[in-house]
Design an enzyme around this catalytic site. Structure first.
Site, PDB file in Angstrom:
ATOM      1  N   CYS A  44       0.811  -1.014  -0.233  1.00 12.23           N
ATOM      2  CA  CYS A  44      -0.070  -0.065   0.354  1.00 12.23           C
ATOM      3  C   CYS A  44       0.544   1.166  -0.488  1.00 12.23           C
ATOM      4  O   CYS A  44       1.939   1.689   0.468  1.00 12.23           O
ATOM      5  CB  CYS A  44      -1.045   0.314   1.027  1.00 12.23           C
ATOM      6  N   GLY A  45       0.359   2.316  -0.976  1.00 11.06           N
ATOM      7  CA  GLY A  45       1.146   3.418  -1.326  1.00 11.06           C
ATOM      8  C   GLY A  45       1.109   4.457   0.029  1.00 11.06           C
ATOM      9  O   GLY A  45       2.271   4.836   0.607  1.00 11.06           O
TER      10      GLY A  45
END
Length: 115
Positions: free
Chosen positions: A11-12
């Site tokens: 997840c960024g």
């Protein structure tokens, strides 16, 4: 300062939050919650400390959320948390805990509130 991040490396937003924590000089403990899911009681405590309801911590965009009926308005907090424990992909991320509290860090800059 010590911090725990409930992290998903894919997840960024989670990666950016971890970077903020490291840049702030925190001693960071990374808990990859997909590999080591929190317990029912841990989730209750985290959401309580964050001042949010489990529904706010539900990753409702995951297809399994609808499949399990978790997006219905009559679903209880306990039902949501039980589903999160069984299917940790349903936990919205990242959650960060420090001595100053807990935040669901979406957007990632919310982590600064507890640094």
């Amino acid at each position: 300062m010590k911090a725990t991040i409930y992290h998903n490396p894919m997840c960024g937003t989670s990666r950016k939050t971890l970077e903020i924590l490291r840049d702030s000089g925190c001693d960071v403990w990374i808990r990859e919650y997909l590999k080591q899911p929190p317990t029912h009681d841990e989730l209750v405590q985290l959401y309580d400390k964050a001042g949010i309801r489990p529904r706010q911590g539900l990753r409702a965009k995951e297809p399994i959320a609808a499949e399990l009926g978790l997006t219905r308005p009559d679903v209880t907090d306990d039902e949501i948390i039980d589903a999160m424990v069984k299917h940790p992909i349903l936990i919205e991320r990242p959650l960060v805990e420090t001595g100053k509290g807990v935040r669901l860090c979406r957007p990632q800059d919310k982590v600064r509130e507890i640094l």
